[in-house]
Design an enzyme around this catalytic site. Structure first.
Site, short mmCIF file in Angstrom:
data_model
loop_
_atom_site.label_atom_id
_atom_site.label_comp_id
_atom_site.label_asym_id
_atom_site.label_seq_id
_atom_site.Cartn_x
_atom_site.Cartn_y
_atom_site.Cartn_z
N ARG A 168 0.60 -1.14 0.11
CA ARG A 168 -0.15 -0.14 -0.04
C ARG A 168 0.89 1.24 0.14
NH1 ARG A 168 -2.22 -3.69 4.30
NH2 ARG A 168 -4.16 -4.22 3.56
N LYS A 190 -2.16 -2.15 7.71
CA LYS A 190 -3.44 -1.62 8.44
C LYS A 190 -3.43 -2.28 10.04
CE LYS A 190 -6.58 -0.34 4.54
NZ LYS A 190 -7.92 -0.98 3.93
N HIS A 262 -2.50 2.03 -5.85
CA HIS A 262 -3.36 1.14 -5.57
C HIS A 262 -3.56 0.12 -6.65
CE1 HIS A 262 -5.68 -0.75 -2.68
NE2 HIS A 262 -6.70 -1.24 -3.21
N ARG A 265 -0.77 -2.35 -6.86
CA ARG A 265 -0.96 -3.20 -5.81
C ARG A 265 -1.89 -4.54 -6.59
NH1 ARG A 265 -1.32 -4.76 -0.46
NH2 ARG A 265 -3.43 -5.26 0.37
N HIS A 289 -4.24 -8.83 4.06
CA HIS A 289 -5.51 -8.72 4.06
C HIS A 289 -5.89 -9.43 5.35
CE1 HIS A 289 -5.89 -8.24 -0.54
NE2 HIS A 289 -5.97 -7.31 0.10
N TYR A 298 -9.39 -11.48 -6.56
CA TYR A 298 -8.37 -11.66 -7.67
C TYR A 298 -8.71 -13.03 -8.29
CZ TYR A 298 -6.05 -7.75 -5.56
OH TYR A 298 -6.09 -6.49 -5.25
#
Length: 320
Positions: A168, A190, A262, A265, A289, A298
């Protein structure tokens, strides 16, 4: 200086950051959503025009006010957001998440409510979008757009790490020199969650060149820890990386529409998913994630690819 927000809301925001480890951005989003909810409910109860919402003070709202909130009130608020504020499903889904988290806190952690009105609150369905990404040829053309200049080695390293590791933009900017540990790099993602990623030869070479030929020669360095530095010797910010991606996109001749960090990514995730044979669990850990459902977007890319393969099958045009 006293806060313009109710104490219960302030307590909840502190809980989000100190206990749940939420980022400042997430905290700000929760504050925005819940402040709007309180103002809306206050206007409805006091028969105040909704156009005056932003002028309403909510500082004195207490648990007695909140105890009177019903599930119907919450759905009425979401209807207002959709009709009057033109909020799409994603924006309303975020508000639902904020509301549910707040009421869960009041009910489960603080024990201030016996009944949770948001317990049955449903989130609007969000249509699944196939992520935009670069294929391998486009990725190589994109990297060719990094031209010689004052920050050639830094920019090359940034884009190499971005495309190889799928970081990120906040993770890229947050890297420190001591994040690199041998052939691995420690990333703060995150919720302040750390993950350690392996560095391939391309990443190792890019980092070595940047440290040797550029970062090591910065004379006005004001941030000794930061890996990536700005022209002024300060830690690189997100906006600079966003501008860099846009500039490289244009210089490469690729001119991919609305290419952002992004989407780079997304590119990494798609290429890794295909090369791993569809190993979603490993990809989830690699990308950081928290929920595998995020990683599963994906798989849609490959579904589209398989559909195209079926359409292009030589026997597809054969007449029966």
């Amino acid at each position: 200086m006293s806060s313009p927000n109710p104490k219960l809301l302030q307590d909840f925001l502190i809980y989000l950051t100190t206990i749940k480890g939420k980022s400042k951005k997430t905290r700000q989003e929760y504050l925005y959503d819940l402040r709007m909810l309180f103002r809306f409910l206050y206007c409805i109860r006091e028969d105040i025009e909704l156009e005056q919402m932003n002028k309403v003070s909510i500082k004195e709202i207490d648990i007695a006010f909140i105890k009177d909130v019903s599930l119907e009130d919450l759905y009425l608020f979401l209807e207002y957001c959709e009709v009057n504020r033109n909020n799409g499903s994603s924006a309303r889904a975020r508000k639902v998440a904020s509301i549910k988290s707040f009421f869960k806190y009041l009910t489960g952690k603080r024990r201030l409510l016996e009944y949770n009105p948001a317990g049955e609150l449903e989130s609007p369905k969000i249509g699944t979008k196939t992520p935009i990404y670069l294929n391998i040829e486009e990725s190589e053309q994109f990297l060719d757009g990094i031209k010689e200049g004052n920050h050639y080695y830094r920019d090359t390293c940034l884009m190499i790490l971005s495309l190889n590791l799928g970081l990120r933009v906040s993770e890229l900017c947050g890297l420190n020199t001591n994040s690199i540990q041998g052939k691995t790099i420690k990333v703060l993602g995150k919720g302040n969650k750390e993950r350690v990623l392996p560095l391939n030869d391309s990443c190792m070479e890019a980092i070595k060149d940047y440290l040797q030929y550029e970062r090591g020669k910065v004379s006005n360095m004001t941030d000794q820890e930061a890996l990536f530095l700005s022209q002024k010797g300060t830690r690189l910010n997100k906006r600079t990386v966003q501008r860099l991606v846009k500039k490289v996109n244009e210089r490469s001749g690729l001119e991919k529409e609305k290419l952002t960090p992004h989407k780079l990514r997304h590119t990494t995730a798609t290429l890794l998913y295909r090369s791993s044979g569809g190993d979603l669990k490993s990809l989830q850990q690699f990308l950081g994630h928290s929920n595998i459902s995020t990683t599963q977007i994906y798989t849609h890319v490959d579904n589209e690819q398989m559909k195209q393969m079926a359409e292009n099958h030589p026997l597809n045009k054969r007449k029966i």
